[in-house]
Design a protein around this motif. Structure first.
Motif, PDB file in Angstrom:
ATOM      1  N   VAL A 286      34.379 -37.690 -61.307  1.00  0.00           N
ATOM      2  CA  VAL A 286      33.362 -38.535 -60.960  1.00  0.00           C
ATOM      3  C   VAL A 286      33.052 -39.215 -62.474  1.00  0.00           C
ATOM      4  O   VAL A 286      32.953 -40.391 -62.655  1.00  0.00           O
ATOM      5  CB  VAL A 286      32.118 -37.805 -60.354  1.00  0.00           C
ATOM      6  N   TYR A 287      32.979 -38.444 -63.574  1.00  0.00           N
ATOM      7  CA  TYR A 287      32.573 -38.890 -64.716  1.00  0.00           C
ATOM      8  C   TYR A 287      33.479 -39.768 -65.257  1.00  0.00           C
ATOM      9  O   TYR A 287      33.185 -40.964 -65.852  1.00  0.00           O
ATOM     10  CB  TYR A 287      32.336 -37.524 -65.794  1.00  0.00           C
ATOM     11  N   ILE A 288      34.743 -39.560 -65.024  1.00  0.00           N
ATOM     12  CA  ILE A 288      35.944 -40.538 -65.562  1.00  0.00           C
ATOM     13  C   ILE A 288      35.799 -41.960 -64.769  1.00  0.00           C
ATOM     14  O   ILE A 288      35.613 -43.073 -65.617  1.00  0.00           O
ATOM     15  CB  ILE A 288      37.318 -40.011 -65.417  1.00  0.00           C
ATOM     16  N   SER A 289      35.601 -41.864 -63.557  1.00  0.00           N
ATOM     17  CA  SER A 289      35.445 -43.064 -62.742  1.00  0.00           C
ATOM     18  C   SER A 289      34.135 -43.998 -63.042  1.00  0.00           C
ATOM     19  O   SER A 289      34.190 -44.955 -63.271  1.00  0.00           O
ATOM     20  CB  SER A 289      35.131 -42.636 -61.302  1.00  0.00           C
ATOM     21  N   SER A 291      32.661 -43.607 -66.088  1.00  0.00           N
ATOM     22  CA  SER A 291      32.849 -44.244 -67.468  1.00  0.00           C
ATOM     23  C   SER A 291      33.595 -45.522 -67.446  1.00  0.00           C
ATOM     24  O   SER A 291      33.545 -46.364 -68.050  1.00  0.00           O
ATOM     25  CB  SER A 291      33.232 -43.416 -68.305  1.00  0.00           C
ATOM     26  N   LEU A 292      34.399 -45.776 -66.265  1.00  0.00           N
ATOM     27  CA  LEU A 292      35.217 -46.970 -66.106  1.00  0.00           C
ATOM     28  C   LEU A 292      34.587 -48.019 -65.380  1.00  0.00           C
ATOM     29  O   LEU A 292      35.126 -48.947 -65.081  1.00  0.00           O
ATOM     30  CB  LEU A 292      36.725 -46.408 -65.548  1.00  0.00           C
ATOM     31  N   GLY A 293      33.483 -47.707 -64.920  1.00  0.00           N
ATOM     32  CA  GLY A 293      32.581 -48.800 -64.124  1.00  0.00           C
ATOM     33  C   GLY A 293      33.015 -48.644 -62.711  1.00  0.00           C
ATOM     34  O   GLY A 293      32.793 -49.534 -61.995  1.00  0.00           O
ATOM     35  N   LEU A 294      33.694 -47.412 -62.158  1.00  0.00           N
ATOM     36  CA  LEU A 294      34.284 -47.435 -61.022  1.00  0.00           C
ATOM     37  C   LEU A 294      33.131 -46.628 -60.094  1.00  0.00           C
ATOM     38  O   LEU A 294      33.536 -45.520 -59.794  1.00  0.00           O
ATOM     39  CB  LEU A 294      35.432 -46.946 -60.699  1.00  0.00           C
ATOM     40  N   PHE A 295      32.169 -47.348 -59.780  1.00  0.00           N
ATOM     41  CA  PHE A 295      30.975 -46.472 -59.155  1.00  0.00           C
ATOM     42  C   PHE A 295      31.079 -45.949 -57.583  1.00  0.00           C
ATOM     43  O   PHE A 295      30.647 -45.025 -57.138  1.00  0.00           O
ATOM     44  CB  PHE A 295      29.618 -47.190 -59.260  1.00  0.00           C
TER      45      PHE A 295
END
Ligand code: UDX
Ligand code: UDX
Length: 466
Positions: A286-289, A291-295
């Motif tokens: 979730v955190y990686i997503s 931080s890539l703007g993939l909400f």
């Protein structure tokens, strides 16, 4: 290159069993497992094999065979690193409890410390293998640390995530569905991959050894855990619906699991999943997503955790409501504290959270678990910081005898599916308890009909209420 000397940093639930099997199956390779927790190393070297720090059925036999032959547990970390041609990093990567990404991202502090130590003292080329579950692109960070702080020694980084499940680790290691090895697409990268393939192929069929690029390997591990956890949250989300509609979740699981496209595994409804991996890895995804703007991606996976928390809370609320909305001053017996059967591990076990909520309501809990130590139970509770450590001691008492834990209790709560619970003398238990005698079976392991015949008031998970 044929490897003859391996070092593993981290003698935990992953490092210990995995290296034991690698050593057992490769008697010509010297395997040294090190850990900065020297008490742990002492326990691994204990003459009494029931004192090993990790309880796994069958592990003692492998240790008996390989320890002292080509498997060593050592406190001399530097020596083991210097001598090894291949170093596994198997230290823990908990969720961060501070700073940026607090409560979500994986804390890579220990991994980085390992990389720095390897770089500092190495005097010959080495293959460094990530065994710990790590966020995608960690290999890049490790490579950069090794290359820029080392003594001009060449390091090749591989990702080799471990898929063993605790409680069945020895079987999972001996007959893995697949071994995954990620490496770089260069001549040296391929050579390193082949060295590791060779080690595993001493016992794993080549067709089950999958080689990929490093990033695919790192990401696959997170995703495998996310998919497994998602199945549990999916089935658990439907338990509430079953309870309201008189459907039975076990019948539903059986019916859908017989569809070969769905499959029957990981459809066991429960009080909620625990363990060191599922929550941590999903939070990390979730955190990686995010931080890539993939909400949307992040929100989708976050639901798996939200549902798991809901299931634990719902279970606890049901206990409270059934016991006439008050548990204050009442004795409640817990059967099980481990996050699943056949392990002494209780990290993120549902039992911790159910206990914590009931203690908030001033219930007195007595716990019996066949393998989890009392000190582990207290450290699990103290970690939550819901109350001071002295109060945890007042409200929760670990007990060696299950019948003693149950005597004079208002309710028995099953938190772990240990097999032995099924064969207890439930007639005797009924007589020992206050009446009405309530059972809350968080694992659906007990025989509802028989218990009801004895006189118990039984609640399972996703079972019709009658
Ligand atoms: C594993 C994986 O490695 C982790 O990434 C995964 O997500 C969970 O499972 P595990 O073996 O279960 O970890 O952790 P643990 O039993 O805590 O063992 C880690 C060991 O590493 C501990 O014994 C700890 O003392 C040791 N350690 C930690 C070191 O030796 N050096 C360090 O710098 C940090
Ligand atoms: C998991 C993965 O299975 C393994 O591949 C990975 O390497 C580490 O994480 P582990 O956490 O040791 O292994 O055990 P697992 O059997 O997956 O169980 C995790 C949790 O889910 C336990 O609390 C278990 O009781 C629960 N569970 C599992 C259910 O509630 N229902 C199920 O059907 C299966």
């Amino acid at each position: 290159m044929k490897i003859s000397n391996i070092c593993c940093i981290g003698a935990g639930y992953v490092g210990g069993p995995t290296m034991s099997v690698i050593a057992q199956k490769n008697p010509d390779i010297r395997v040294t497992v090190v850990d900065n927790n020297f008490d742990r190393i002492d326990s691994w070297n204990s003459d009494n094999l029931s004192n090993l720090p990790v309880y796994e059925p069958g592990l003692d036999n492998v240790i008996r065979e390989a320890r002292g032959r080509n498997l060593f547990f050592s406190k001399d970390i530097d020596k083991a690193i210097i001598e090894a041609e291949m170093i596994f990093i198997s230290v823990n990567t908990p969720t961060k409890t501070y700073g940026e990404g607090k409560g979500m991202a994986a804390d890579l502090k220990y991994v980085e410390l390992c990389a720095r130590q390897i770089a500092k003292i190495s005097i010959s080329n080495k293959i460094v293998v990530e065994k710990s579950t790590l966020p995608v692109k960690t290999a890049q960070a490790i490579q950069s640390i090794l290359d820029t702080t080392g003594n001009n020694v060449k390091f090749e980084i591989l990702s080799n995530p471990e898929f063993l499940a605790e409680g069945t680790a020895m079987r999972d290691l001996e007959f893995p569905d697949r071994v995954l090895i990620g490496g770089q697409d260069t001549i040296d990268g391929k050579k390193a991959v082949n060295s590791l393939v060779e080690i595993y192929s001493s016992w794993v069929p080549k067709k089950n050894i999958l080689t990929t690029n490093v990033w695919s390997s790192e990401l696959s591990k997170l995703i495998a855990n996310a998919f497994l956890a998602q199945r549990i949250s999916s089935i658990n989300s439907l338990t509430e619906l079953c309870e309201k509609t008189s459907a039975d979740i076990e019948e539903v699981s059986l019916a859908i699991g017989m569809d070969s496209r769905i499959g029957s595994k990981f459809l066991r409804a429960s009080v909620g999943f625990g363990g060191s991996c599922f929550q941590k890895d999903i939070l990390n995804l979730v955190y990686i997503s995010k931080s890539l703007g993939l909400f949307e991606v992040a929100n989708y996976w976050e639901q798996v955790i939200i549902m798991n928390n809901h299931q634990r809370n719902r279970f606890t609320k049901n206990i409270l409501e059934t016991l006439y909305n008050t548990v204050a001053g009442k004795k409640i017996a817990f059967l099980g504290w481990a996050f699943k059967k056949d392990t002494n591990d209780s990290r993120e076990s549902a039992a911790i959270y159910v206990a914590d909520k009931l203690m908030e309501e001033e219930a007195y809990i007595e716990v019996f678990d066949p393998k989890v130590s009392p000190s582990k139970m207290y450290s699990d509770l103290n970690y939550l910081k819901s109350r001071d450590n002295a109060s945890n001691k007042i409200y929760l008492k670990p007990v060696q005898d299950p019948y003693k834990a149950i005597e004079n209790s208002h309710a028995v709560v099953v938190l772990t599916e240990w097999d032995e619970f099924k064969s207890y003398d439930w007639n005797k238990i009924y007589n020992l308890m206050k009446k009405p005698a309530f059972i809350f079976d968080g694992r659906n392991v007990l025989n509802k009909e028989e218990l009801q015949k004895i006189g118990f008031d039984y609640s399972g998970i996703g079972k019709p209420t009658d």
